[in-house]
Structure formats: structure tokens, C-alpha cells
Write an enzyme that holds these catalytic residues in place. Structure first.
Site, mmCIF file in Angstrom:
data_model
loop_
_atom_site.group_PDB
_atom_site.id
_atom_site.type_symbol
_atom_site.label_atom_id
_atom_site.label_comp_id
_atom_site.label_asym_id
_atom_site.label_seq_id
_atom_site.Cartn_x
_atom_site.Cartn_y
_atom_site.Cartn_z
ATOM 1 N NE ARG A 62 13.097 -0.661 -37.556
ATOM 2 C CZ ARG A 62 13.121 0.210 -36.445
ATOM 3 N NH1 ARG A 62 14.563 0.036 -36.021
ATOM 4 N NH2 ARG A 62 11.928 0.265 -36.146
ATOM 5 C CG HIS A 90 15.770 4.494 -34.455
ATOM 6 N ND1 HIS A 90 14.817 5.098 -33.388
ATOM 7 C CD2 HIS A 90 14.888 3.171 -34.297
ATOM 8 C CE1 HIS A 90 13.659 4.241 -32.580
ATOM 9 N NE2 HIS A 90 14.333 2.976 -33.649
ATOM 10 N NE ARG A 104 17.496 -1.351 -32.533
ATOM 11 C CZ ARG A 104 16.273 -1.594 -32.129
ATOM 12 N NH1 ARG A 104 15.480 -2.071 -32.618
ATOM 13 N NH2 ARG A 104 15.423 0.375 -33.109
#
Length: 522
Positions: free
Chosen positions: A279, A337, A372
């Protein structure tokens, strides 16, 4: 406003998302009080999670493989015991949620429909209705909690600070409950207050989540871990809305591509996995394209006419803004996020303060490292919620009789004005966002200092200062933390461990203790 006193002889859970309710469901038979800032299931990150929940559910998968992907995505600082604990609990957690009524998608043979998302070695993300996982899972858990006789829920109840005994044990919280100010005393307190996305101008999270739980724990003296690591989702829909609607990563798992204004698939310029790269890499590539003329998520070929049925939430968001994703690319940009950092805990949720546990996004076990792995958040909330609930009641005795007369009750923290909150969110997005540098972080800390003169001790400013200070003093790029002035990654990964006393008075020229041997461990 007069302050009331309420003595609760059982766990006090601050937060009513998936993590908080999972804790509460596992504290029976002890009477448990849950504080919900808003109505249950509304304005919490769990309910907004689209992609699904990651777990080793297929014959070709294993918890070991899931742990390895988690460790690799975390960019060198994942706590391997935490990753092993989480992924081994994965299959059982999903089956338990299914038994509660979470309507996971299944194939005709009864097996789970599984999606592949970024940095996963294979498809292992169980979903509900395409992009309704968080909402559906939370609804099932809320229903179970509402019917649990040992759980009492206060809605519209905001914790404002932690109460400690004279010898430093956390024994409750100062709570705003509707129009009442209440000192709630309890033998054990569990923080499950969510993340910090609302500190940033562009976020996919409920804007009211501003790291208040982390701030309350820090002000009480708890150790904070890795606060500089904030994950930015690569594909928030760029419609100028607050919060920004999310375009789930499952779209890219199904073959949707990221293109610039010329139709070029730009992520391949930075990583051979393209849209399915980790990500942080995808977010920086989207940020760069967005700054250079626009970034777009193109699902016309991969999903096309199936969009309304397969991804109804994203489809509705697009259509409400005049974009039909069946025939048009969707404008996207990165958005805050998920907060990998938070209140330092062990794998049972115990913080460095006696009497205080933490779980979910406000906690930091080290399981996510610097980045994450997609869809590990719902798993963490549910799986560690169960562990923490059981651990929190393990040492409880009989009647709880706190010394309320000598308790250390926090000062009522001020709130930021609307204009000051906007200034903070704009500053965080500009200077602590996808790309950071020393000049910007110093500017941000100056802004936080100025705002603090008008609202000293505001919880949002405490959590923002923790992020900005540790981002300034991590002079490398690692995972979600990217410094344009320090683009290299150190050979040996190190975590940040700090506390409020170390952070609050740092000046720009000092070397923060966040980078001393006392504060960082490999």
C-alpha cells in the site's frame, strides 16, 4: 457543570466498534460497561471497512504464510510473535463471526469467496456482499452485544481522560454522557477508541476519530509505540467529500487498474507488482500522479456491468457524484486510512499502565509494523478483542471500592474551534501526509504549538504532536513513513517507543529520545 460519580464493578470499555464489542462479549460474567460516542454501528471505522477480513481459509493457505505476508508488508519492524498470534487466530475468528450471523460470501460448494489484495501471496480476504464486510460483521456483533445480559451500553458517551489512583493505577475515566459529566470508576479500563484519520484533511475514516484514546493514554503516562506510521489508502474517491469515500482494494484484486490522464498504468514504474504492490508504494505512486494531472481507477474492463452487484457501496458513492464506474474511470487520491502506531501493548492488550488495556486501532502490538497488510484490521479487532476481553477480567477480584476522594482526575480538556481544527487537519495532510520532509514537519509542529496556546491540552493536538514529532526524528523512509529528504531505509529496522514527557517539550534542533537506544529497539 456539576460532576457525578458512578462506580462500576466490572470492565469499562471505551469504544463500541468491532474491537470494543469483541472485548465486551468476552468479559462475561462480569458486568461490563461500554461507552459508545455515537449510536452503535455508526461512524466507526469497523463499519466502513469494505475489503473484508484476512485469514487462512483455503486449503492452499496457512497461518504461517499469512504471517509471512504480514511481516513482509510491515517493512522490517513487525513483532513476529504478534503476527503469529494474529494469523493463527484468523480462521477460528472468521468462523466465529460467521456463527454470530456475519453473512460471508460463499461459493456453491460452501467454501468462502476469497479475494486477493495488495501484498498478499494469494487470495485470503473473506468478503460480504462484495464491499459490505465491515458493516455486515459489525451488525452481527452489535446484535449479539445488545442481547448479552452482562453488557450495558451508554450511547453518546465520550471519554475525556483517564482517572488514576494515588499509586498510579488506572481506575476509570472522565466521561461526557449526553449532557452529564461523570467520573466513572472501574477496576479495569479497556481503550478501544479507534484511530486518528480525522486529524487529516482527507481521510476515509469517520472525521470524529482524532486519536483521542492515544492522547488520553499518553497524558496518563502510558508508553506510545510507532506513532509516526500512518497508512494512506491509495484509492479514496476524489470527490471533495469529508470523509472521502473508499474504493476498496478488492477492486484492484479483481483486476481494476490505476491509470493517469493519458491511460498509462503508472504504478508499474515503481514496482513490478503494479496495482498489487504494498500500500505505501501504491499510495506514493497515486499521490505523484494526482499531483501531475490526476490518478484514476479503471474498472471498466475488469468489472464493468457487474459493478452494482459486486461492489454496491463503491458504485453508489460514484453514481451519487455523477461518475458511472461501469463506463468511466474513477478519480482517486490517497487518504489517511489506518494508524499502525498507538498505545504500546503486549499480545494480551496490557499497556505500560496497571489497570489499562488497549485494543484495535488505538493500540500497537507491533503486528502491523510500518505498513498494515490489507484487511488485517478487522481480524485484529475481532481476534485480539477476544484475547483482551479474557485477559482484562483474569485478575479481577470481588467488590471494587475505589478511593474516590484521593483519585487523580484529569482536567477537562478543551475542544478546538472549527477553524482551528480545519487548520490542524490541513497542516497534517500537507506536512505529515504521504510525503514528508523536515521543513514541513517543523512547520507543522509550529502550527500545533500555536493552536495549543488557544486550546492547551486538546486531545487532537496531543495525538498530532506525537505523530509529527516522531516523524521528524525518524530520519529514514520505511513503510508508510516516507521522507523525501531521507529516502533511504536503514539496514536494521527499529521501532519507536516514547511517552508524552519525552515528546511535549522537544525543540526542532534537538535529537528526540525517539531515536536513542532507550527508545528504539531492533
Amino acid at each position: 457543570m456539576p460532576t457525578e460519580t458512578y462506580i462500576h464493578n466490572g470492565p469499562l470499555v471505551i469504544g463500541a466498534g468491532l474491537a470494543g464489542l469483541s472485548v465486551a462479549l468476552n468479559t462475561a460474567p462480569r458486568k461490563t460497561l461500554v461507552l459508545a460516542p455515537v449510536a452503535l454501528g455508526v461512524a466507526c471505522s469497523s463499519a466502513w471497512a469494505q475489503g473484508g477480513i484476512a485469514a487462512a481459509l483455503s486449503p492452499e493457505d496457512s497461518p504461517k504464510a499469512h504471517a509471512l505476508d504480514t511481516i513482509n508488508a510491515g517493512a522490517g519492524i513487525v513483532d513476529e510473535l504478534a503476527a503469529k498470534t494474529l494469523t493463527e487466530a484468523g480462521p477460528q475468528t472468521v468462523h466465529r463471526l460467521k456463527a454470530m450471523g456475519a453473512p460471508f460470501d460463499h461459493k456453491t460448494d460452501g467454501s468462502f469467496v476469497l479475494n486477493r489484495e495488495a501484498a498478499h501471496g494469494l487470495a485470503r480476504v473473506a468478503r460480504v456482499g462484495g464491499d459490505l464486510a465491515g458493516k455486515a460483521i459489525l451488525e452481527a456483533v452489535v446484535h449479539r452485544a445488545l442481547n448479552a445480559s452482562h453488557i450495558d451500553i451508554w450511547e453518546r458517551a465520550h471519554a475525556l481522560g483517564l482517572i488514576k489512583s494515588a499509586n498510579g493505577v488506572v481506575i476509570g475515566a472522565l466521561v461526557q454522557h449526553t449532557d452529564r459529566l461523570v467520573e466513572v470508576f472501574a477496576p479495569v479500563v479497556i481503550l478501544a477508541s479507534g484511530g486518528s484519520g480525522g486529524l487529516f484533511a482527507v481521510t476515509t475514516n469517520p472525521a470524529n476519530l482524532r486519536g483521542e484514546g492515544i492522547a488520553m493514554a499518553a497524558l496518563a503516562g502510558a508508553e506510545i509505540a510507532d506513532p509516526e506510521f500512518v497508512q494512506f489508502h491509495p484509492t479514496a474517491l476524489k470527490f471533495g467529500l469529508d470523509p472521502a469515500p473508499l474504493a476498496t482494494e478488492a477492486l484492484r484484486g479483481e483486476g481494476a487498474t490505476l491509470i493517469d490522464q493519458n491511460g498509462h498504468r503508472f504504478v508499474f514504474d515503481d514496482h513490478p507488482d503494479g496495482e498489487l504492490a504494498p500500500r505505501d508504494i501504491v499510495a506514493r505512486a497515486v499521490h505523484k500522479a494526482d499531483q501531475s494531472g490526476g490518478a484514476f481507477l479503471d474498472a471498466r474492463t475488469a468489472i464493468g456491468e457487474h459493478f452494482p452487484a459486486e461492489f454496491p457501496t463503491v458504485f453508489a458513492s460514484c453514481m451519487s457524484q455523477g461518475v458511472d464506474p461501469r463506463i468511466q474511470p474513477m478519480p482517486v487520491a490517497p487518504a489517511a486510512h489506518y494508524h499502525m502506531g498507538g498505545i504500546k501493548t503486549d499480545i494480551f492488550g496490557q499497556t505500560t499502565l496497571p489497570g489499562l488495556f488497549a485494543v484495535g486501532e488505538c493500540a500497537c502490538t507491533g503486528v502491523h509494523g510500518a505498513n498494515r497488510l490489507a484487511s488485517n484490521s478487522l481480524l485484529e479487532a475481532a481476534a485480539f478483542g477476544e484475547r483482551v476481553g479474557k485477559a482484562a477480567i483474569a485478575g479481577l477480584g470481588g467488590d471494587f471500592t475505589p478511593d474516590t476522594a484521593h483519585a487523580l482526575v484529569p482536567v477537562l480538556p478543551p475542544s478546538l474551534t472549527e477553524s482551528d481544527l480545519k487548520a490542524l487537519r490541513d497542516g497534517m495532510a500537507r506536512d505529515a501526509g504521504v510525503v514528508r520532509n523536515e521543513a514541513g514537519l517543523i512547520r507543522l509542529l509550529d502550527l500545533i504549538t500555536d493552536l495549543d496556546k488557544r486550546a492547551h491540552g486538546a486531545l487532537a493536538l496531543v495525538s498530532a504532536r506525537l505523530i509529527a514529532t516522531c516523524a521528524l526524528h525518524r530520519r529514514e523512509s520505511r513503510g508508510s513513513h516516507y521522507r523525501s529528504d531521507y529516502p533511504q531505509t536503514e539496514a536494521v529496522g527499529a521501532r519507536t517507543f516514547t511517552n508524552w514527557a519525552k515528546v511535549q517539550n522537544k525543540t526542532h534542533g534537538e535529537l528526540s529520545t525517539c531515536t536513542s537506544p532507550d527508545c528504539l529497539t531492533s
